[in-house]
Scaffold this active site. Structure first.
Site, PDB file in Angstrom:
ATOM      1  CG  ASN A 128      -4.542   3.991   6.059  1.00 55.18           C
ATOM      2  OD1 ASN A 128      -3.410   4.258   6.404  1.00 55.18           O
ATOM      3  ND2 ASN A 128      -5.033   2.773   6.049  1.00 55.18           N
TER       4      ASN A 128
ATOM      5  CE  LYS B 274       3.160  -4.191 -16.252  1.00 58.32           C
ATOM      6  NZ  LYS B 274       1.761  -4.492 -16.180  1.00 58.32           N
TER       7      LYS B 274
ATOM      8  NE  ARG C  52      -3.694  -0.162   2.529  1.00 56.81           N
ATOM      9  CZ  ARG C  52      -4.948  -0.385   2.200  1.00 56.81           C
ATOM     10  NH1 ARG C  52      -5.332  -1.608   1.876  1.00 56.81           N
ATOM     11  NH2 ARG C  52      -5.839   0.558   2.205  1.00 56.81           N
TER      12      ARG C  52
ATOM     13  CE  LYS D 200       0.222  -6.209  -7.211  1.00 57.66           C
ATOM     14  NZ  LYS D 200       0.415  -6.260  -8.679  1.00 57.66           N
TER      15      LYS D 200
HETATM   16  O1  M6R Z   1      -5.275  -3.262  -8.142  1.00 52.01           O
HETATM   17  P1  M6R Z   1      -5.712  -2.699  -9.456  1.00 52.01           P
HETATM   18  O2  M6R Z   1      -5.786  -3.708 -10.529  1.00 52.01           O
HETATM   19  O3  M6R Z   1      -6.992  -1.898  -9.355  1.00 52.01           O
HETATM   20  O4  M6R Z   1      -4.577  -1.661  -9.849  1.00 52.01           O
HETATM   21  C1  M6R Z   1      -4.708  -0.824 -10.955  1.00 52.01           C
HETATM   22  C2  M6R Z   1      -3.381  -0.217 -11.354  1.00 52.01           C
HETATM   23  O5  M6R Z   1      -2.885   0.587 -10.326  1.00 52.01           O
HETATM   24  C3  M6R Z   1      -2.329  -1.275 -11.686  1.00 52.01           C
HETATM   25  O6  M6R Z   1      -2.771  -2.136 -12.685  1.00 52.01           O
HETATM   26  C4  M6R Z   1      -1.022  -0.605 -12.143  1.00 52.01           C
HETATM   27  O7  M6R Z   1      -1.217   0.062 -13.346  1.00 52.01           O
HETATM   28  C5  M6R Z   1       0.099  -1.651 -12.265  1.00 52.01           C
HETATM   29  N1  M6R Z   1       1.238  -1.209 -11.524  1.00 52.01           N
HETATM   30  C6  M6R Z   1       0.547  -1.886 -13.654  1.00 52.01           C
HETATM   31  O8  M6R Z   1       1.543  -2.860 -13.722  1.00 52.01           O
END
Ligand code: M6R
Length: 619
Positions: free
Chosen positions: A111, A495, A40, A614
């Site tokens: 938070n 990516k 987080r 993440k």
């Molecule tokens: O947890 P989520 O799938 O909602 O997250 C969405 C994006 O933050 C996430 O896919 C982000 O773009 C990744 N770091 C891409 O690799």
């Protein structure tokens, strides 16, 4: 219907919080939970415990590892404590701004964002309170301290919460209360966990899973008082309420890197298995069907679908648009959650709103879901974490079953999301008689072969390792595709930029001549996705246009008996062959590896790229 202001305030969260009230020393367990919450945010971390009638606080800049190395943490005593990992919004990411924030009497982890913190601070400074940090959180500490002068714990919390504008999940300990943690929620997720002679507070069940599988989620406006042997819940008026204890499906999943250098490498290689799991969960082989049980709406109640997500999940939505348009007669819209939530949307009762998210906690995606719910829409979540806020609050949930994903760069969750969205489009197509049973069964047959094809495609390793250096050295690169390959081009570029910190742009190949062609210069690496599908010839023409202007083209296509007719291709990678619908899965693999090897060559932190988290639980 919520006002725009209320929507803006809804779910703005940052970081992860944990609290433990036990008979045993808690600092080591809090530290372990913080490691789990690191997804987080990882700008700074801290712990506060109560011992010998005093609040002790230890905080460090950077990762939880830094906090662990801090010798003061090793010595921390106390059987009650709170901890925090931060993703900075107000104030620099340093140890002063790290949470917990404490006065002599109260310590708080938070938070969210307190929108009226400037006004509150002025009032509190006037009352003689001294502030140490640049954070909005510190006003909560002093407000509680002030209110405790005249009120008991429950009333001081009630009064404090009523003064706060904005969003929060809070964990609070008090110098004079050796058996009490307060938790409070408005807008940011918070869960209570139950253990033997100890109880817990956490931002999510994932952080609590190593300690318990018995959980209660707080709703907005609620707060709780956590003692060692019981927990009491209150509504915003301070009236006691009863809450359900939920038993989570499984105990903690063991997930480590194994022999891999990075979680991302492991997660890429796991894809054949995770796809197989997804297929086994949904495909009924004996009846040649896709099982989507208890879908709450009839096919004639839906005439359009709107797919919403962020980042990689948004790319999954874009991918799904092509399948929904191909396999169903539904109107299809795709939206980025952070745009959707503030637009003047025309909500329609016959639209199915699909929210795609690995974590199920992404603030913008949750806010878009919340908005749809406020407007009485049909909502469906495609998520990995089934205990997440998005899963819990959606009308229907389709889990992607790909297991924990730790690498910040999403890989197996992307293939998991597009797998579910493909199956959903197939199933809706069949329900609505948009595709024949025969076509449906043939597509299922191909789908069952997909994990094996992904496994074979994963073997194209060495070439990508070598190629990756060129992308690192270049000023920038482009990823081009048409039709089904366009969302994959976007995903490949995302990516590369998030892992290697080099500029990469995904573009529809047919759009190049409308502007971006001007970027092409001698030696610029350009990835062209040209599988043998309906768009093949068109894409090859676009490829020749960039080659003619000096681009170094890496062509990614699928195996075929026909040679690619084009001169001066720099490198070519051939993925396995399958039907057109499924080629996007295979094209994704070399792009994931390209990004991985580029970052590896640069020695970057692959699982935790700079500036990212993440789970983006802040707006
Ligand atoms: O947890 P989520 O799938 O909602 O997250 C969405 C994006 O933050 C996430 O896919 C982000 O773009 C990744 N770091 C891409 O690799």
């Amino acid at each position: 219907v919520r006002s725009r202001r209320q929507r803006q305030m809804c779910i703005r969260d940052r970081c992860g919080i944990i609290g433990i009230n036990s008979n045993k020393p808690v600092s080591a367990t809090i530290l372990n939970s913080l490691k789990k919450l690191e997804y987080r945010g990882y700008d700074s971390a801290g712990i506060a415990t109560l011992s010998s009638g005093l609040i002790n606080e230890v905080k460090s800049e950077g990762r939880v590892d830094n906090l662990e190395k801090n010798s003061l943490v090793q010595k921390m005593e106390g059987t009650i404590g709170i901890g925090h990992v931060r993703w900075a919004t107000h104030g620099l990411p340093n140890s002063i701004n790290a949470h917990p924030h404490s006065s002599q009497n109260v310590s708080v982890v938070h938070n969210g964002i307190i929108e009226n913190s400037t006004l509150l601070k002025k009032f509190l400074v006037g009352k003689g309170h001294k502030f140490k940090s640049q954070t909005d959180t510190e006003v909560i500490v002093h407000l509680i301290t002030e209110n405790l002068k005249t009120e008991n714990i429950v009333n001081s919390i009630k009064k404090t919460l009523k003064s706060l504008h904005g969003s929060f999940a809070l964990g609070i300990i008090f110098k004079d209360q050796p058996d009490l943690i307060v938790g409070a929620r408005r807008g940011s997720p918070l869960a209570v966990g139950y253990g033997p002679n100890e109880n817990y507070l956490g931002s999510d069940s994932y952080a609590l899973k190593s300690m318990t599988n018995k959980i209660t989620y707080l709703n907005d406006g609620e707060f709780c008082v956590i003692k060692k042997d019981h927990v009491e819940f209150f509504n915003e008026d301070g009236v006691k309420i009863n809450k359900k204890v939920l038993e989570l499906s499984s105990s903690e999943e063991k997930y480590d890197k194994g022999d891999y250098k990075h979680f991302m490498a492991k997660e890429i290689e796991e894809q054949p298995i995770t796809l197989k799991n997804g297929i086994n969960e949904y495909i009924d082989t004996s009846n040649n069907d896709i099982n989507i049980y208890n879908f709450p709406w009839k096919s004639n109640e839906i005439s359009s679908v709107t797919l919403i997500g962020c980042g990689t999940a948004y790319h999954s939505c874009l991918m799904a648009k092509y399948w929904f348009e191909e396999l169903t007669s539904l109107d299809v819209n795709v939206d980025i959650a952070s745009e959707f939530r503030y637009r003047k949307n025309r909500f329609k009762k016959d639209t199915l709103y699909v929210f795609v998210s690995q974590s199920g906690e992404t603030a913008d995606t949750y806010a878009a879901l919340d908005l749809c719910k406020q407007n009485g829409m049909k909502t469906c979540a495609v998520v990995n974490v089934i205990e997440s806020s998005i899963a819990r609050d959606s009308g229907f949930v389709l889990p992607i079953h790909c297991g924990t994903e730790i690498g910040v760069a999403s890989t197996k969750a992307f293939l998991g999301q597009i797998l579910i969205l493909y199956m959903l489009s197939l199933k809706i197509g069949l329900w609505r008689n948009d595709i024949s049973k025969e076509a449906f069964v043939n597509k299922l047959k191909d789908l069952k072969e997909l994990p094996k094809l992904v496994e074979k495609t994963l073997l194209t390793d060495n070439k990508i390792q070598t190629i990756s250096g060129t992308f690192n050295e270049a000023k920038g690169s482009m990823f081009l595709g048409r039709g089904f390959s366009y969302p994959i081009a976007l995903e490949g570029a995302l990516k590369l930029k998030e892992l290697s910190y080099v500029h990469a742009e995904g573009y529809p190949a047919g759009e190049m001549k409308h502007g971006p062609l001007a970027l092409i210069e001698e030696g610029m690496p350009v990835v062209v996705l040209a599988p043998r599908d309906n768009y093949y010839k068109k894409t090859i023409s676009n490829m020749q246009e960039v080659i003619a202007r000096g681009a170094k083209v890496l062509l990614i296509t699928n195996k075929s008996k026909d040679e690619v007719v084009s001169e001066n291709i720099w490198e070519k990678i051939e993925v396995e062959s399958t039907n057109e619908d499924l080629l996007p899965f295979l094209l994704t693999i070399p792009l994931q590896k390209l990004a991985y090897y580029s970052a590896l060559k640069k020695g970057y932190d692959i699982d935790k790229p700079r500036n990212l988290a993440k789970s983006v639980t802040v707006e």
